[in-house]
Design a protein around this motif. Sequence first.
Motif, PDB file in Angstrom:
ATOM      1  N   ALA A   1      13.883  28.225  35.246  1.00 59.40           N
ATOM      2  CA  ALA A   1      14.471  29.199  34.326  1.00 59.40           C
ATOM      3  C   ALA A   1      14.043  30.617  34.698  1.00 59.40           C
ATOM      4  CB  ALA A   1      14.070  28.868  32.897  1.00 59.40           C
ATOM      5  N   LEU A   2      12.770  30.786  35.024  1.00 59.96           N
ATOM      6  CA  LEU A   2      12.278  32.125  35.355  1.00 59.96           C
ATOM      7  C   LEU A   2      12.852  32.628  36.674  1.00 59.96           C
ATOM      8  CD1 LEU A   2       8.576  31.653  34.235  1.00 59.96           C
ATOM      9  CD2 LEU A   2      10.294  33.120  33.140  1.00 59.96           C
TER      10      LEU A   2
ATOM     11  N   GLY B   1      20.479  20.914  19.754  1.00 59.72           N
ATOM     12  CA  GLY B   1      20.724  19.746  20.594  1.00 59.72           C
ATOM     13  C   GLY B   1      20.711  20.024  22.073  1.00 59.72           C
ATOM     14  N   GLN B   2      20.300  21.230  22.524  1.00 65.53           N
ATOM     15  CA  GLN B   2      20.264  21.543  23.947  1.00 65.53           C
ATOM     16  C   GLN B   2      18.833  21.791  24.374  1.00 65.53           C
ATOM     17  OE1 GLN B   2      23.135  24.835  24.247  1.00 65.53           O
ATOM     18  NE2 GLN B   2      24.300  23.494  25.603  1.00 65.53           N
ATOM     19  N   ASP B   3      18.437  21.205  25.504  1.00 63.80           N
ATOM     20  CA  ASP B   3      17.099  21.464  26.012  1.00 63.80           C
ATOM     21  C   ASP B   3      17.160  22.489  27.128  1.00 63.80           C
ATOM     22  OD1 ASP B   3      18.061  20.175  28.253  1.00 63.80           O
ATOM     23  OD2 ASP B   3      16.901  18.332  27.919  1.00 63.80           O
ATOM     24  N   ALA B   4      15.993  22.832  27.687  1.00 67.32           N
ATOM     25  CA  ALA B   4      15.909  23.895  28.676  1.00 67.32           C
ATOM     26  C   ALA B   4      16.693  23.565  29.940  1.00 67.32           C
ATOM     27  CB  ALA B   4      14.443  24.155  29.016  1.00 67.32           C
ATOM     28  N   ALA B   5      16.654  22.300  30.382  1.00 66.82           N
ATOM     29  CA  ALA B   5      17.364  21.920  31.600  1.00 66.82           C
ATOM     30  C   ALA B   5      18.868  22.136  31.439  1.00 66.82           C
ATOM     31  CB  ALA B   5      17.072  20.471  31.961  1.00 66.82           C
TER      32      ALA B   5
ATOM     33  N   ARG C   1       8.111  22.627  35.893  1.00 67.00           N
ATOM     34  CA  ARG C   1       9.243  22.650  36.803  1.00 67.00           C
ATOM     35  C   ARG C   1      10.435  23.378  36.182  1.00 67.00           C
ATOM     36  NH1 ARG C   1      11.044  19.691  41.152  1.00 67.00           N
ATOM     37  NH2 ARG C   1       8.929  20.184  41.842  1.00 67.00           N
ATOM     38  N   THR C   2      10.807  23.031  34.956  1.00 69.48           N
ATOM     39  CA  THR C   2      11.952  23.677  34.317  1.00 69.48           C
ATOM     40  C   THR C   2      11.657  25.127  33.986  1.00 69.48           C
ATOM     41  OG1 THR C   2      12.580  21.541  33.368  1.00 69.48           O
ATOM     42  CG2 THR C   2      13.594  23.500  32.415  1.00 69.48           C
TER      43      THR C   2
ATOM     44  N   ALA D   1      13.550  29.541  29.089  1.00 67.00           N
ATOM     45  CA  ALA D   1      12.118  29.750  29.323  1.00 67.00           C
ATOM     46  C   ALA D   1      11.350  29.812  28.007  1.00 67.00           C
ATOM     47  CB  ALA D   1      11.908  31.041  30.117  1.00 67.00           C
ATOM     48  N   ALA D   2      12.019  30.268  26.946  1.00 61.78           N
ATOM     49  CA  ALA D   2      11.342  30.421  25.659  1.00 61.78           C
ATOM     50  C   ALA D   2      11.177  29.103  24.912  1.00 61.78           C
ATOM     51  CB  ALA D   2      12.105  31.417  24.791  1.00 61.78           C
ATOM     52  N   THR D   3      11.824  28.039  25.366  1.00 59.46           N
ATOM     53  CA  THR D   3      11.722  26.764  24.648  1.00 59.46           C
ATOM     54  C   THR D   3      10.428  26.030  24.949  1.00 59.46           C
ATOM     55  OG1 THR D   3      12.850  25.559  26.435  1.00 59.46           O
ATOM     56  CG2 THR D   3      14.234  26.500  24.680  1.00 59.46           C
ATOM     57  N   GLY D   4       9.610  26.573  25.849  1.00 58.22           N
ATOM     58  CA  GLY D   4       8.353  25.912  26.184  1.00 58.22           C
ATOM     59  C   GLY D   4       8.529  24.660  27.007  1.00 58.22           C
TER      60      GLY D   4
END
Length: 410
Positions: A75-76, A33-37, A70-71, A63-66
Amino acid sequence: MTAMSGSAARSGPAEPPQAVDPADMEQTGPPPGQDAAELCEQARDLAESGHVARAAALYRRAAATGPGPRTLARALLGLAVTEDQRGDTAASREAARRAVATGDARYAPRAAYHLALSLEQGGEQEEAERTWLRLLDLGGAAYTAVARYGLARAAEARGDAAAAEEHWEAALSLPPDPSAMDRLHAATVVEAARDLAGRLLERGLPGAAVAAAERGLAVTDDPGLRLARAAARLEHAVADLGAILERDPEETGGRAEPGTAGAAVEILSGLLALRGDPPSAHQVWRRGLEDPDRDTAAEVRRRLRLGFASQEREGTPPWWDPYLEEAVATVSAPALAGELFAALTQMHSLLALPLAEGEQDPARLRAAMHQALLTPSDLVWGPDLHADFRRRLGAAAGRDVLPQGWPDHS
């Protein structure tokens, strides 16, 4: 040089890596239930709280969630900074390179800045310079100034004066309204101006150093820039005063007037002492005192003695005058004062102890007085102190009444 020098490149985040406890170990698999942002937000909070290992793990998972560009860039960049804080330079640089490759307008420039500084500080100048050039393409006036500053340092390092001058000029260029500059741009101009002013001073170019400092001062009233400008102006003054004293009468139409030459000697000596060069300050005084023009030499001596108490007796200066003159000329008056106070303290102790203890044995009292008299003997001015007493006592008695070698061999 003087008190100024070219400053080192700014570093990236400098907080030391924190100790890692078992709770900081990387977890596997993204939390449901969590996204990269959201992961980036959590990672930022952890990093600000000092949990850099856990923050790095969350940035890596984000970063691994694709995510989108921008996100991903965010992350990087976060990963690059936290890995740097943990001390893993290789991982930090790799994450920064990937962030730059996204081309994101917001995060890619920051990642390039971080990467270029890391490479520069690691001595990898060629890749650092390529990264500064890449930063030029990523846009924005502030990052353009940052990149130009980095390229100027790179050109300086490889000895390319023409390229360095071009990049310094670009880095210090201001928009029509300097007050509209953002904080990064303003800070870069100020730091570049300080750096360039220091380098120019080291090269013996005080006029150019003043100009560089004033370009930074047009942005903000920075104490470091004011110091740089003052140091450059001091060098200007040293050059001007030296020119007064080095005038060739046959080529310049005559020597400086005694008053002008005397003032030039006094001020130049003081500036050289202020610059931390007492031997040169002494040389200036000495040359002035030995000037072939008697009026000039007399004016120099008058200025050298401006702070002396008037204690001449029958036209004869006191015996200590040469020591005072030498102390002023060599900027060693504090050392001479220290010697005098130390000798006075020792003499006082030797004489005060028998008095305080009520000593009445004449032999012991005489021995204490003798030791007190011997106190200055090993100092450079001690023999003259003894000789002066011998002269005054002999004048009062009408003959020399002291044995040879007194008081050391009495």
